[in-house]
Design an enzyme around this catalytic site. Structure first.
Site, PDB file in Angstrom:
ATOM      1  N   GLY A  52       0.832  -1.200   0.000  1.00 48.44           N
ATOM      2  CA  GLY A  52       0.000   0.000   0.000  1.00 48.44           C
ATOM      3  C   GLY A  52       0.858   1.237   0.000  1.00 48.44           C
ATOM      4  N   CYS A  79       5.221  -6.300   1.230  1.00 51.86           N
ATOM      5  CA  CYS A  79       5.649  -4.898   1.271  1.00 51.86           C
ATOM      6  C   CYS A  79       5.104  -4.208   2.528  1.00 51.86           C
ATOM      7  CB  CYS A  79       5.241  -4.201  -0.033  1.00 51.86           C
ATOM      8  SG  CYS A  79       6.151  -2.667  -0.307  1.00 51.86           S
ATOM      9  N   TYR A  80       4.132  -3.318   2.381  1.00 52.00           N
ATOM     10  CA  TYR A  80       3.545  -2.685   3.567  1.00 52.00           C
ATOM     11  C   TYR A  80       3.080  -3.760   4.553  1.00 52.00           C
ATOM     12  CZ  TYR A  80       0.022  -0.356   6.470  1.00 52.00           C
ATOM     13  OH  TYR A  80      -0.717   0.094   7.526  1.00 52.00           O
ATOM     14  N   HIS A 165       7.433  -7.778  -4.422  1.00 49.92           N
ATOM     15  CA  HIS A 165       6.085  -8.100  -4.899  1.00 49.92           C
ATOM     16  C   HIS A 165       6.103  -9.414  -5.688  1.00 49.92           C
ATOM     17  CE1 HIS A 165       4.002  -4.424  -3.720  1.00 49.92           C
ATOM     18  NE2 HIS A 165       5.183  -3.851  -3.870  1.00 49.92           N
ATOM     19  N   GLU A 167       3.683 -10.979  -6.823  1.00 51.01           N
ATOM     20  CA  GLU A 167       2.545 -11.062  -7.753  1.00 51.01           C
ATOM     21  C   GLU A 167       2.820 -10.469  -9.129  1.00 51.01           C
ATOM     22  OE1 GLU A 167       2.882  -9.177  -5.137  1.00 51.01           O
ATOM     23  OE2 GLU A 167       1.911  -7.221  -5.317  1.00 51.01           O
ATOM     24  N   ASP A 222     -15.448  -7.790 -24.485  1.00 55.64           N
ATOM     25  CA  ASP A 222     -15.866  -7.365 -23.146  1.00 55.64           C
ATOM     26  C   ASP A 222     -17.348  -7.008 -23.099  1.00 55.64           C
ATOM     27  OD1 ASP A 222     -13.153  -7.546 -22.783  1.00 55.64           O
ATOM     28  OD2 ASP A 222     -12.814  -5.390 -22.877  1.00 55.64           O
ATOM     29  N   LYS A 360      -8.404  -9.626 -19.219  1.00 52.83           N
ATOM     30  CA  LYS A 360      -9.000  -9.971 -20.519  1.00 52.83           C
ATOM     31  C   LYS A 360      -9.183 -11.481 -20.700  1.00 52.83           C
ATOM     32  CE  LYS A 360      -9.939  -8.068 -24.633  1.00 52.83           C
ATOM     33  NZ  LYS A 360     -10.595  -6.738 -24.712  1.00 52.83           N
TER      34      LYS A 360
END
Ligand code: XMP
Length: 504
Positions: A52, A79-80, A165, A167, A222, A360
């Site tokens: 964050g 992280c945070y 991170h 991710e 979409d 997507k």
């Protein structure tokens, strides 16, 4: 049973959720300061604290409910989240000093989180504060050259923190780290895309029950998937499809057929004449875009007034669009690069965006589950302003007709040769250049048509596709043969950057 992800405002939070889904575990994102009850209701098997923008020193920094630590489940702080854990358990965090941004390499790593890894491990760092003292009984399990505390864990193997991170794509082995965490937590891995469909249906039914929903469909994956979702959810919806005359050959009929067959309440507006008149004599591509956007909104407003009133406007906004426009108000969150030019807040609708946390490829999965035909579901991207930006110079009916036929021949040939799915996007551009040629004994001036096919992951960068010469040869012969207005065919070898994908 789920993985609860507590969101402390990182732009990557939903990317964590996506990674967890890729690992086939069910995840729920809750606000960082969600109430104990909300967390308990999810019956978490593991909790992830996101990164964050705040520092743990900020007076307003959000903190997770203490219930996180009494559930008895493993917790991973990113992280945070790691800095919060370190402080919560009695360690020390220091401001600034050891900031790291961008790529870094772990110089050492060990322990459960890093099981199965070997060799070089690249990670993505983005932090200003750093953990400088560990809580009692904790140990460092990874370090980088600049940061001796890149990952930590407690003595019992229940709490873990990573400063980087895992991710993001810039941490190439991040999925292994996240998988290790889910495994040590014993998280069930039985999530399938049907769950995503159920969740989207549930959201639409809950919010729009008894209300009327308006939707603009462009023919893209979409908005088409969204239309099918509304029909499947059996909410009172009206899908407006504006035919601006800048579509590809047969596109309108294809969209009408697919959506109507799925029970979508579709209203097609034939606005071809109106757009052509508005575009008359306009060469500048930005001016074309503005005119098309403006006309679209006008047509859409007229339809909304005629068919309304509606409480909701459904939009096929995806998570990457949300990230791009993050930090804005509701209005700023409207897809800025939207196929339909972005509908203004003045329309006064409440937004329904059930795909806002999806990517997507996940929407394509939903499309598959909802029965969207592959011709639409797997179609290359197509710009909102359509063929108008693929005709260089002024747009008129004759040029549109020429380009439509040329595009159809090129795309058709790609499909016939099984090459369509190998390229990210393919298109034809009608240039204003006329070049001399001979047919029979006659000199003839025909348009120069440019073909472009690119490989790409996300359209941000692209390379020209190495299509087989025999294939290009066949297409280059066929097009002038069948379309006498075209005298010459060229293939574009420009990558992006420096070029863009569209010519405009
Ligand atoms: P460029 O030409 O900028 O295009 O390299 C990148 C990708 O975006 C598509 N594109 C659009 N998509 N509305 C859209 O939905 C638009 O106005 C628009 N303009 C470009 C383009 O086709 C390529 O896939």
């Amino acid at each position: 049973m789920s993985v609860v992800i507590l969101d402390f405002g990182s732009q990557y939070t939903h990317l964590i959720a996506r990674r967890v889904r890729e690992l086939r575990a069910y995840s729920v994102v809750l606000p960082g300061d969600a109430a104990a009850r909300a967390i308990e209701q999810q019956r978490p098997q593991a909790v992830i604290l996101s990164g964050g923008p705040s520092s743990v020193f900020d007076p307003g920094a959000r903190q997770p409910s203490e219930v996180v630590f009494s559930l008895g489940v493993p917790v991973l702080g990113i992280c945070y989240g790691m800095q919060y854990l370190a402080r919560r358990f009695g360690g020390r965090v220091e401001r600034g000093g050891r900031a790291e941004y961008g790529k870094a390499w772990l110089t050492s790593y060990s322990g459960l989180l890093f099981a199965g890894l070997s060799g070089e491990v690249q990670v993505w760092m983005s932090h200003a504060d750093a953990v400088t003292e560990l809580p009692p009984g904790w140990r460092v399990v990874a370090a980088t050259a600049d940061n001796p505390v890149a990952a930590i864990q407690d003595g019992e193997g229940r709490y873990f923190g990573v400063q980087f991170h895992p991710e993001v794509a810039h941490t190439p082995k991040g999925m292994t780290i996240l998988q290790n965490f889910l495994e040590l937590a014993g998280v069930e891995r039985d999530w399938t895309p049907d769950h995503a469909l159920e969740a989207a249906l549930e959201e639409v039914r809950r919010r729009a029950a008894g209300e009327r929903v308006l939707l603009a469909v462009s023919g893209g994956v979409d908005s088409s998937t969204l239309a099918l979702l509304l029909a499947r959810a059996e909410v009172d919806h009206t899908a407006v499809f504006v035919d601006h005359g800048l579509l590809r050959l047969g596109e309108r009929e294809e969209v009408e057929r697919a959506l109507s067959a799925a029970g979508v309440n579709l209203v097609t507006v034939d606005a071809r004449e109106r757009f052509l008149v508005a575009l008359q004599g306009v060469s500048d591509p930005e001016a074309k875009r503005k005119i098309i956007g403006r006309e679209f909104i006008e047509v859409f407003k007229e339809q909304a007034a005629e068919l309304g009133p509606f409480r909701f406007l459904a939009q096929g906004t995806l998570y990457p669009d949300v990230i791009e426009s993050a930090g804005g108000s509701g209005a700023a969150n409207i897809k800025s690069h939207h196929n339909v030019g972005g509908l203004p807040a003045e329309l006064g609708f409440e937004l329904l965006e059930p795909f806002r946390f999806l990517f997507k490829d996940e929407v394509r999965e939903l499309g598959l589950l909802l029965g969207l035909p592959d011709t639409i579901r797997l179609r290359h991207p197509f710009p909102g302003p359509g063929l108008a930006i693929r005709i260089l110079g002024p747009v008129d009916e004759e040029k549109l007709d020429v380009l439509r036929r040329a595009d159809d021949l090129f795309i058709g040939a790609l499909k016939d040769h099984g090459l369509y799915d190998d390229v990210w996007q393919a298109l034809a551009v009608l240039t204003p250049v006329r070049s001399v040629g001979v047919t029979g004994d006659e000199r003839r001036y025909g348009y120069v048509l440019a073909l472009r096919a690119v490989t790409s992951v996300d359209g941000m960068t692209a390379d020209w596709a190495r299509l087989p010469h025999d294939f290009l040869d066949e297409v280059a012969r066929r097009i002038p043969q069948r379309i006498p207005e075209i005298g010459r065919v060229v293939y574009d070898l420009t990558s992006k950057p420096p070029g863009t994908i569209e010519w405009e």
